[in-house]
Design a protein around this motif. Structure first.
Motif, mmCIF file in Angstrom:
data_model
loop_
_atom_site.group_PDB
_atom_site.id
_atom_site.type_symbol
_atom_site.label_atom_id
_atom_site.label_comp_id
_atom_site.label_asym_id
_atom_site.label_seq_id
_atom_site.Cartn_x
_atom_site.Cartn_y
_atom_site.Cartn_z
ATOM 1 N N PHE A 175 32.388 49.028 26.655
ATOM 2 C CA PHE A 175 33.700 48.645 27.164
ATOM 3 C C PHE A 175 34.147 47.356 26.494
ATOM 4 O O PHE A 175 33.357 46.422 26.330
ATOM 5 C CB PHE A 175 33.658 48.361 28.669
ATOM 6 N N GLN A 176 35.407 47.295 26.183
ATOM 7 C CA GLN A 176 36.044 46.059 25.765
ATOM 8 C C GLN A 176 36.876 45.591 26.958
ATOM 9 O O GLN A 176 37.336 46.412 27.761
ATOM 10 C CB GLN A 176 36.930 46.295 24.546
ATOM 11 N N PRO A 177 37.078 44.288 27.112
ATOM 12 C CA PRO A 177 37.803 43.799 28.286
ATOM 13 C C PRO A 177 39.156 44.480 28.523
ATOM 14 O O PRO A 177 39.519 44.750 29.675
ATOM 15 C CB PRO A 177 37.975 42.307 27.996
ATOM 16 N N ASP A 178 39.881 44.810 27.473
ATOM 17 C CA ASP A 178 41.200 45.437 27.654
ATOM 18 C C ASP A 178 41.100 46.897 28.093
ATOM 19 O O ASP A 178 42.094 47.488 28.488
ATOM 20 C CB ASP A 178 42.037 45.310 26.385
ATOM 21 N N GLU A 179 39.915 47.478 28.071
ATOM 22 C CA GLU A 179 39.716 48.872 28.477
ATOM 23 C C GLU A 179 39.269 49.004 29.937
ATOM 24 O O GLU A 179 39.010 50.105 30.403
ATOM 25 C CB GLU A 179 38.663 49.529 27.591
ATOM 26 N N THR A 180 39.189 47.906 30.632
ATOM 27 C CA THR A 180 38.615 47.925 31.972
ATOM 28 C C THR A 180 39.659 47.888 33.087
ATOM 29 O O THR A 180 39.291 47.738 34.258
ATOM 30 C CB THR A 180 37.644 46.743 32.158
ATOM 31 N N GLN A 181 40.919 48.052 32.770
ATOM 32 C CA GLN A 181 41.961 48.004 33.790
ATOM 33 C C GLN A 181 41.744 49.008 34.924
ATOM 34 O O GLN A 181 41.959 48.661 36.083
ATOM 35 C CB GLN A 181 43.343 48.186 33.157
ATOM 36 N N PRO A 182 41.324 50.235 34.643
ATOM 37 C CA PRO A 182 41.055 51.163 35.762
ATOM 38 C C PRO A 182 39.953 50.644 36.699
ATOM 39 O O PRO A 182 40.029 50.836 37.917
ATOM 40 C CB PRO A 182 40.622 52.455 35.077
ATOM 41 N N LEU A 183 38.961 49.987 36.151
ATOM 42 C CA LEU A 183 37.901 49.426 36.990
ATOM 43 C C LEU A 183 38.434 48.247 37.796
ATOM 44 O O LEU A 183 38.109 48.085 38.969
ATOM 45 C CB LEU A 183 36.717 48.979 36.132
ATOM 46 N N LEU A 184 39.257 47.450 37.165
ATOM 47 C CA LEU A 184 39.853 46.291 37.829
ATOM 48 C C LEU A 184 40.675 46.726 39.038
ATOM 49 O O LEU A 184 40.635 46.092 40.092
ATOM 50 C CB LEU A 184 40.721 45.530 36.837
ATOM 51 N N ASP A 221 41.972 45.516 46.076
ATOM 52 C CA ASP A 221 42.125 45.496 47.528
ATOM 53 C C ASP A 221 40.920 44.897 48.248
ATOM 54 O O ASP A 221 40.953 44.737 49.468
ATOM 55 C CB ASP A 221 42.361 46.908 48.055
ATOM 56 N N TRP A 222 39.859 44.570 47.510
ATOM 57 C CA TRP A 222 38.614 44.179 48.165
ATOM 58 C C TRP A 222 38.178 42.753 47.886
ATOM 59 O O TRP A 222 37.391 42.205 48.651
ATOM 60 C CB TRP A 222 37.494 45.141 47.762
ATOM 61 N N VAL A 223 38.655 42.157 46.800
ATOM 62 C CA VAL A 223 38.278 40.778 46.481
ATOM 63 C C VAL A 223 39.525 40.003 46.085
ATOM 64 O O VAL A 223 40.504 40.578 45.607
ATOM 65 C CB VAL A 223 37.225 40.706 45.353
ATOM 66 N N SER A 224 39.482 38.698 46.286
ATOM 67 C CA SER A 224 40.650 37.881 45.968
ATOM 68 C C SER A 224 40.746 37.555 44.485
ATOM 69 O O SER A 224 41.795 37.125 44.017
ATOM 70 C CB SER A 224 40.615 36.590 46.781
ATOM 71 N N ASN A 225 39.672 37.749 43.744
ATOM 72 C CA ASN A 225 39.663 37.422 42.322
ATOM 73 C C ASN A 225 39.002 38.535 41.499
ATOM 74 O O ASN A 225 37.940 38.329 40.921
ATOM 75 C CB ASN A 225 38.955 36.088 42.100
ATOM 76 N N PRO A 226 39.627 39.698 41.429
ATOM 77 C CA PRO A 226 39.003 40.837 40.756
ATOM 78 C C PRO A 226 38.722 40.597 39.278
ATOM 79 O O PRO A 226 37.738 41.115 38.751
ATOM 80 C CB PRO A 226 40.009 41.969 40.957
ATOM 81 N N GLU A 227 39.535 39.791 38.612
ATOM 82 C CA GLU A 227 39.304 39.520 37.195
ATOM 83 C C GLU A 227 37.987 38.778 36.987
ATOM 84 O O GLU A 227 37.253 39.068 36.044
ATOM 85 C CB GLU A 227 40.464 38.705 36.600
ATOM 86 N N VAL A 228 37.685 37.842 37.878
ATOM 87 C CA VAL A 228 36.437 37.082 37.772
ATOM 88 C C VAL A 228 35.240 37.992 38.029
ATOM 89 O O VAL A 228 34.230 37.931 37.318
ATOM 90 C CB VAL A 228 36.444 35.880 38.750
ATOM 91 N N ILE A 229 35.350 38.840 39.034
ATOM 92 C CA ILE A 229 34.269 39.775 39.366
ATOM 93 C C ILE A 229 33.999 40.705 38.188
ATOM 94 O O ILE A 229 32.849 40.875 37.768
ATOM 95 C CB ILE A 229 34.612 40.602 40.626
ATOM 96 N N LEU A 230 35.055 41.292 37.639
ATOM 97 C CA LEU A 230 34.869 42.225 36.531
ATOM 98 C C LEU A 230 34.354 41.514 35.287
ATOM 99 O O LEU A 230 33.517 42.052 34.562
ATOM 100 C CB LEU A 230 36.169 42.969 36.232
ATOM 101 N N SER A 231 34.797 40.302 35.054
ATOM 102 C CA SER A 231 34.301 39.527 33.921
ATOM 103 C C SER A 231 32.796 39.282 34.052
ATOM 104 O O SER A 231 32.052 39.401 33.075
ATOM 105 C CB SER A 231 35.054 38.202 33.840
ATOM 106 N N ALA A 232 32.346 38.965 35.258
ATOM 107 C CA ALA A 232 30.913 38.754 35.488
ATOM 108 C C ALA A 232 30.133 40.047 35.285
ATOM 109 O O ALA A 232 29.049 40.040 34.684
ATOM 110 C CB ALA A 232 30.684 38.210 36.901
ATOM 111 N N ILE A 233 30.676 41.155 35.766
ATOM 112 C CA ILE A 233 30.012 42.449 35.580
ATOM 113 C C ILE A 233 29.880 42.763 34.089
ATOM 114 O O ILE A 233 28.807 43.181 33.628
ATOM 115 C CB ILE A 233 30.773 43.566 36.317
ATOM 116 N N LEU A 234 30.946 42.556 33.330
ATOM 117 C CA LEU A 234 30.889 42.822 31.893
ATOM 118 C C LEU A 234 29.884 41.908 31.200
ATOM 119 O O LEU A 234 29.187 42.316 30.273
ATOM 120 C CB LEU A 234 32.274 42.667 31.261
#
Length: 62
Positions: free
Chosen positions: A4-13, A18-31
Motif C-alpha cells: 500500500f502507498q499512503p494515497d491508496e488507503t482512503q477506503p481503509l481510512l 466514525d470510530w476515532v477522532s484522528n483516523p489519519e494518525v491511526i492509519l499512518s501508525a498502522i502503515l
C-alpha cells in the motif's frame, strides 16, 4: 503485488472516521507497523475495528 502507498488507503481510512477522532494518525501508525504490506495492513485495520466493537455496524458489502 506491491505494498500500500499512503494515497491508496482512503477506503481503509473511511472505516475509522466514525470510530476515532484522528483516523489519519491511526492509519499512518498502522502503515508504519506493517510497512504497507497489503494483507497485514488490512488485517490490523479489521482487528482494531473488531476490538472496538465497530464491526457490529461495519458495512462488509463495500
Amino acid at each position: 503485488m506491491q505494498d500500500f502507498q499512503p494515497d491508496e488507503t482512503q477506503p481503509l481510512l473511511a472505516g475509522f472516521k466514525d470510530w476515532v477522532s484522528n483516523p489519519e494518525v491511526i492509519l499512518s501508525a498502522i502503515l508504519f507497523w506493517t510497512g504497507g504490506q497489503l494483507f497485514l495492513t488490512q488485517k490490523l485495520c479489521l482487528a482494531l475495528l473488531v476490538q472496538d466493537g465497530a464491526c457490529l455496524s461495519y458495512s462488509w458489502s463495500g
